[in-house]
Design a protein around this motif. Structure first.
Motif, mmCIF file in Angstrom:
data_model
loop_
_atom_site.group_PDB
_atom_site.id
_atom_site.type_symbol
_atom_site.label_atom_id
_atom_site.label_comp_id
_atom_site.label_asym_id
_atom_site.label_seq_id
_atom_site.Cartn_x
_atom_site.Cartn_y
_atom_site.Cartn_z
ATOM 1 N N SER A 1 1.205 -1.948 -0.183
ATOM 2 C CA SER A 1 -0.466 -0.510 0.310
ATOM 3 C C SER A 1 1.195 1.308 0.179
ATOM 4 C CB SER A 1 -1.013 0.442 1.009
ATOM 5 O OG SER A 1 -1.892 -0.734 1.677
ATOM 6 N N PHE A 2 0.401 2.490 -0.950
ATOM 7 C CA PHE A 2 0.936 3.140 -1.291
ATOM 8 C C PHE A 2 2.154 3.097 -1.396
ATOM 9 C CE2 PHE A 2 -2.231 3.572 2.412
ATOM 10 C CZ PHE A 2 -2.930 4.636 2.425
ATOM 11 N N ASN A 3 2.923 2.727 -2.253
ATOM 12 C CA ASN A 3 4.388 2.409 -2.509
ATOM 13 C C ASN A 3 4.504 1.966 -3.993
ATOM 14 O OD1 ASN A 3 7.101 1.327 -1.295
ATOM 15 N ND2 ASN A 3 5.934 -0.495 -1.685
ATOM 16 N N MET A 4 3.708 1.933 -4.453
ATOM 17 C CA MET A 4 4.248 1.889 -5.953
ATOM 18 C C MET A 4 3.674 2.491 -7.549
ATOM 19 S SD MET A 4 3.003 -1.975 -6.434
ATOM 20 C CE MET A 4 3.465 -2.181 -7.589
ATOM 21 N N TYR A 5 3.893 2.112 -8.751
ATOM 22 C CA TYR A 5 2.715 2.131 -9.220
ATOM 23 C C TYR A 5 3.632 1.905 -10.735
ATOM 24 C CZ TYR A 5 7.952 4.815 -11.476
ATOM 25 O OH TYR A 5 8.683 5.009 -12.040
ATOM 26 N N GLY A 6 2.850 2.177 -11.599
ATOM 27 C CA GLY A 6 2.674 0.368 -12.753
ATOM 28 C C GLY A 6 1.895 -0.426 -12.979
ATOM 29 N N PHE A 7 2.078 -1.586 -13.018
ATOM 30 C CA PHE A 7 0.758 -2.224 -13.607
ATOM 31 C C PHE A 7 0.774 -3.253 -12.928
ATOM 32 C CE2 PHE A 7 3.707 -2.748 -16.635
ATOM 33 C CZ PHE A 7 4.115 -4.588 -16.871
ATOM 34 N N LEU A 8 0.143 -4.306 -12.853
ATOM 35 C CA LEU A 8 0.389 -6.317 -12.157
ATOM 36 C C LEU A 8 0.588 -7.083 -12.721
ATOM 37 C CD1 LEU A 8 -2.770 -5.527 -9.462
ATOM 38 C CD2 LEU A 8 -0.335 -5.097 -9.246
ATOM 39 N N GLU A 9 1.786 -7.248 -12.746
ATOM 40 C CA GLU A 9 1.870 -8.481 -13.672
ATOM 41 C C GLU A 9 1.305 -9.754 -13.974
ATOM 42 O OE1 GLU A 9 6.032 -9.112 -14.340
ATOM 43 O OE2 GLU A 9 6.639 -6.780 -13.508
ATOM 44 N N GLU A 10 0.950 -10.672 -14.561
ATOM 45 C CA GLU A 10 -0.160 -11.807 -15.000
ATOM 46 C C GLU A 10 0.740 -12.668 -13.603
ATOM 47 O OE1 GLU A 10 -2.349 -13.591 -16.164
ATOM 48 O OE2 GLU A 10 -2.865 -11.082 -16.425
ATOM 49 N N THR A 11 2.370 -12.496 -14.052
ATOM 50 C CA THR A 11 2.959 -13.274 -12.916
ATOM 51 C C THR A 11 3.155 -13.204 -11.642
ATOM 52 O OG1 THR A 11 5.197 -12.246 -12.870
ATOM 53 C CG2 THR A 11 5.246 -13.460 -14.406
ATOM 54 N N LEU A 12 2.052 -12.225 -10.950
ATOM 55 C CA LEU A 12 1.483 -11.931 -9.576
ATOM 56 C C LEU A 12 0.819 -13.500 -9.622
ATOM 57 C CD1 LEU A 12 1.551 -10.410 -6.949
ATOM 58 C CD2 LEU A 12 -1.086 -9.589 -8.348
ATOM 59 N N GLY A 13 0.007 -14.168 -9.647
ATOM 60 C CA GLY A 13 -0.590 -15.292 -10.226
ATOM 61 C C GLY A 13 0.274 -15.786 -9.372
ATOM 62 N N ASN A 14 1.698 -15.961 -9.658
ATOM 63 C CA ASN A 14 1.997 -17.906 -8.947
ATOM 64 C C ASN A 14 3.007 -17.644 -7.593
ATOM 65 O OD1 ASN A 14 3.083 -17.790 -11.877
ATOM 66 N ND2 ASN A 14 4.735 -16.710 -12.176
ATOM 67 N N LEU A 15 1.928 -16.190 -7.359
ATOM 68 C CA LEU A 15 2.247 -16.339 -5.416
ATOM 69 C C LEU A 15 0.650 -17.344 -4.852
ATOM 70 C CD1 LEU A 15 3.389 -12.640 -5.179
ATOM 71 C CD2 LEU A 15 4.655 -14.758 -4.260
ATOM 72 N N SER A 16 0.942 -18.604 -4.917
ATOM 73 C CA SER A 16 -0.020 -19.026 -5.182
ATOM 74 C C SER A 16 -1.026 -19.311 -3.338
ATOM 75 C CB SER A 16 -0.172 -19.903 -5.581
ATOM 76 O OG SER A 16 0.825 -21.486 -5.772
ATOM 77 N N GLU A 17 0.121 -19.179 -3.344
ATOM 78 C CA GLU A 17 -0.515 -19.327 -1.542
ATOM 79 C C GLU A 17 -0.676 -18.352 -0.805
ATOM 80 O OE1 GLU A 17 -0.368 -22.378 0.015
ATOM 81 O OE2 GLU A 17 0.925 -22.971 -1.865
ATOM 82 N N LEU A 18 -0.447 -16.882 -1.391
ATOM 83 C CA LEU A 18 -1.001 -15.533 -1.025
ATOM 84 C C LEU A 18 -2.419 -15.653 0.042
ATOM 85 C CD1 LEU A 18 1.276 -12.592 -0.959
ATOM 86 C CD2 LEU A 18 -0.670 -12.361 -3.036
ATOM 87 N N GLU A 19 -2.719 -15.241 1.036
ATOM 88 C CA GLU A 19 -3.351 -15.043 1.935
ATOM 89 C C GLU A 19 -3.793 -14.118 1.956
ATOM 90 O OE1 GLU A 19 -3.468 -16.936 5.538
ATOM 91 O OE2 GLU A 19 -3.116 -18.804 4.374
ATOM 92 N N TYR A 20 -3.210 -12.700 1.632
ATOM 93 C CA TYR A 20 -3.359 -11.478 1.752
ATOM 94 C C TYR A 20 -2.700 -10.517 0.826
ATOM 95 C CZ TYR A 20 -3.489 -6.405 4.281
ATOM 96 O OH TYR A 20 -4.190 -5.932 4.914
ATOM 97 N N LEU A 21 -3.191 -9.379 -0.416
ATOM 98 C CA LEU A 21 -3.025 -8.736 -1.084
ATOM 99 C C LEU A 21 -3.489 -7.657 -1.035
ATOM 100 C CD1 LEU A 21 -1.273 -8.699 -3.190
ATOM 101 C CD2 LEU A 21 -3.117 -9.436 -4.648
#
Length: 125
Positions: free
Chosen positions: A16-36
């Motif tokens: 949060s409050f930290n970045m700019y740009g776009f979210l990449e498709e590879t974000l889905g590789n963090l498949s164990e993530l519970e909190y995003l």
């Protein structure tokens, strides 16, 4: 964010409050993530479809960005989701299959869909 993608066991990611740009498709590789949480950044474009790989996701907050396009109907596949905040973006279109969201139980709805979903949830009890 490229350095994060090797962390497949990561459970909690708050940028949060930290970045700019776009979210990449590879974000889905963090498949164990519970909190995003990507609240209040300058993220543009679409939500990546690879988010649907995150079947353990309980908290998804992308409030206050510049996301655009249709409401991602595949979010209804995230059965563990309890908080969904898509507010203050440029998403358009209708909300898919409201019944599926009601079945999720105590989900907290926020954003452009808040009133309709909360009303439906109250009516179904």
């Amino acid at each position: 964010m490229n350095g994060l993608y090797g962390l497949s066991a990561l459970k909690h990611l708050d940028l949060s409050f930290n970045m700019y740009g776009f979210l990449e498709e590879t974000l889905g590789n963090l498949s164990e993530l519970e909190y995003l949480d990507f609240e209040s950044n300058i993220i543009t474009g679409l939500l990546p479809s690879s988010l649907m790989k995150m079947t353990n996701l309980v908290h998804l907050n992308v409030q206050g960005n510049r996301l655009e396009g249709q409401f991602p109907s595949t979010l209804t596949d995230l059965s563990s989701l309890r908080l969904l905040d898509l507010s203050l973006n440029f998403l358009s279109g209708g909300i898919p299959d409201l019944d599926i969201f009601v079945e999720l139980g105590e989900i907290e709805y926020r954003g452009f869909m808040c009133f309709a979903l909360m009303l439906l949830s109250c009516l179904s009890r």
